[in-house]
Design a protein around this motif. Structure first.
Motif, PDB file in Angstrom:
ATOM      1  N   ASP A  29      -1.816   7.789  -5.138  1.00  0.00           N
ATOM      2  CA  ASP A  29      -2.200   8.746  -6.179  1.00  0.00           C
ATOM      3  C   ASP A  29      -2.684   8.068  -7.451  1.00  0.00           C
ATOM      4  O   ASP A  29      -3.573   8.590  -8.125  1.00  0.00           O
ATOM      5  CB  ASP A  29      -1.029   9.675  -6.522  1.00  0.00           C
ATOM      6  N   GLU A  30      -2.122   6.947  -7.792  1.00  0.00           N
ATOM      7  CA  GLU A  30      -2.446   6.275  -9.040  1.00  0.00           C
ATOM      8  C   GLU A  30      -3.464   5.148  -8.865  1.00  0.00           C
ATOM      9  O   GLU A  30      -3.693   4.386  -9.791  1.00  0.00           O
ATOM     10  CB  GLU A  30      -1.169   5.732  -9.665  1.00  0.00           C
ATOM     11  N   MET A  31      -4.076   5.047  -7.710  1.00  0.00           N
ATOM     12  CA  MET A  31      -5.005   3.947  -7.437  1.00  0.00           C
ATOM     13  C   MET A  31      -6.448   4.385  -7.607  1.00  0.00           C
ATOM     14  O   MET A  31      -6.785   5.540  -7.386  1.00  0.00           O
ATOM     15  CB  MET A  31      -4.821   3.441  -6.004  1.00  0.00           C
ATOM     16  N   ASP A  32      -7.277   3.404  -7.953  1.00  0.00           N
ATOM     17  CA  ASP A  32      -8.709   3.659  -7.930  1.00  0.00           C
ATOM     18  C   ASP A  32      -9.252   3.207  -6.574  1.00  0.00           C
ATOM     19  O   ASP A  32      -8.491   2.826  -5.681  1.00  0.00           O
ATOM     20  CB  ASP A  32      -9.407   2.954  -9.089  1.00  0.00           C
ATOM     21  N   VAL A  33     -10.558   3.251  -6.402  1.00  0.00           N
ATOM     22  CA  VAL A  33     -11.166   2.955  -5.107  1.00  0.00           C
ATOM     23  C   VAL A  33     -10.888   1.519  -4.677  1.00  0.00           C
ATOM     24  O   VAL A  33     -10.573   1.254  -3.515  1.00  0.00           O
ATOM     25  CB  VAL A  33     -12.693   3.233  -5.152  1.00  0.00           C
ATOM     26  N   LYS A  34     -10.974   0.587  -5.614  1.00  0.00           N
ATOM     27  CA  LYS A  34     -10.753  -0.830  -5.285  1.00  0.00           C
ATOM     28  C   LYS A  34      -9.313  -1.067  -4.824  1.00  0.00           C
ATOM     29  O   LYS A  34      -9.079  -1.752  -3.831  1.00  0.00           O
ATOM     30  CB  LYS A  34     -11.073  -1.694  -6.502  1.00  0.00           C
ATOM     31  N   ASP A  35      -8.359  -0.484  -5.533  1.00  0.00           N
ATOM     32  CA  ASP A  35      -6.956  -0.649  -5.149  1.00  0.00           C
ATOM     33  C   ASP A  35      -6.654   0.025  -3.812  1.00  0.00           C
ATOM     34  O   ASP A  35      -5.875  -0.497  -3.011  1.00  0.00           O
ATOM     35  CB  ASP A  35      -6.031  -0.074  -6.219  1.00  0.00           C
ATOM     36  N   THR A  36      -7.258   1.171  -3.572  1.00  0.00           N
ATOM     37  CA  THR A  36      -7.052   1.873  -2.306  1.00  0.00           C
ATOM     38  C   THR A  36      -7.582   1.045  -1.149  1.00  0.00           C
ATOM     39  O   THR A  36      -6.941   0.940  -0.098  1.00  0.00           O
ATOM     40  CB  THR A  36      -7.733   3.256  -2.335  1.00  0.00           C
ATOM     41  N   LYS A  37      -8.740   0.423  -1.335  1.00  0.00           N
ATOM     42  CA  LYS A  37      -9.305  -0.444  -0.301  1.00  0.00           C
ATOM     43  C   LYS A  37      -8.384  -1.640  -0.052  1.00  0.00           C
ATOM     44  O   LYS A  37      -8.161  -2.034   1.092  1.00  0.00           O
ATOM     45  CB  LYS A  37     -10.694  -0.914  -0.725  1.00  0.00           C
ATOM     46  N   ALA A  38      -7.836  -2.194  -1.114  1.00  0.00           N
ATOM     47  CA  ALA A  38      -6.950  -3.351  -0.970  1.00  0.00           C
ATOM     48  C   ALA A  38      -5.683  -2.983  -0.199  1.00  0.00           C
ATOM     49  O   ALA A  38      -5.267  -3.722   0.693  1.00  0.00           O
ATOM     50  CB  ALA A  38      -6.594  -3.913  -2.343  1.00  0.00           C
ATOM     51  N   ILE A  39      -5.071  -1.842  -0.509  1.00  0.00           N
ATOM     52  CA  ILE A  39      -3.856  -1.452   0.200  1.00  0.00           C
ATOM     53  C   ILE A  39      -4.176  -1.089   1.649  1.00  0.00           C
ATOM     54  O   ILE A  39      -3.377  -1.338   2.548  1.00  0.00           O
ATOM     55  CB  ILE A  39      -3.092  -0.328  -0.536  1.00  0.00           C
ATOM     56  N   ALA A  40      -5.359  -0.526   1.889  1.00  0.00           N
ATOM     57  CA  ALA A  40      -5.769  -0.233   3.268  1.00  0.00           C
ATOM     58  C   ALA A  40      -5.895  -1.525   4.071  1.00  0.00           C
ATOM     59  O   ALA A  40      -5.452  -1.590   5.224  1.00  0.00           O
ATOM     60  CB  ALA A  40      -7.080   0.536   3.278  1.00  0.00           C
TER      61      ALA A  40
END
Length: 65
Positions: A29-40
């Protein structure tokens, strides 16, 4: 109630999956696109390489278990 024919092991599996899924939802919820890609990438690495991939992220440990 949702799975009346399921046994205890099946109910435990779905319970664990839902807990993991909601944790992932809360974290993202608190991530931007770059962070979401990294966690994926981290999650997929933990699925593809469960014996060799190591991380201190709680979500990775839950994914590997």
């Amino acid at each position: 109630v949702c799975y009346p024919e399921a046994g205890a092991p099946q109910l435990r599996a779905i319970s664990d999956f839902l807990a993991w899924f909601f944790l992932l939802d809360n974290v993202s919820d608190e991530m931007d696109v770059k962070d979401t890609k990294a966690i994926a990438d981290v999650i997929m690495n933990s699925l593809y390489f469960p014996e060799t991939y190591r991380s201190n992220i709680r979500l990775v440990r839950m994914t590997q278990e």
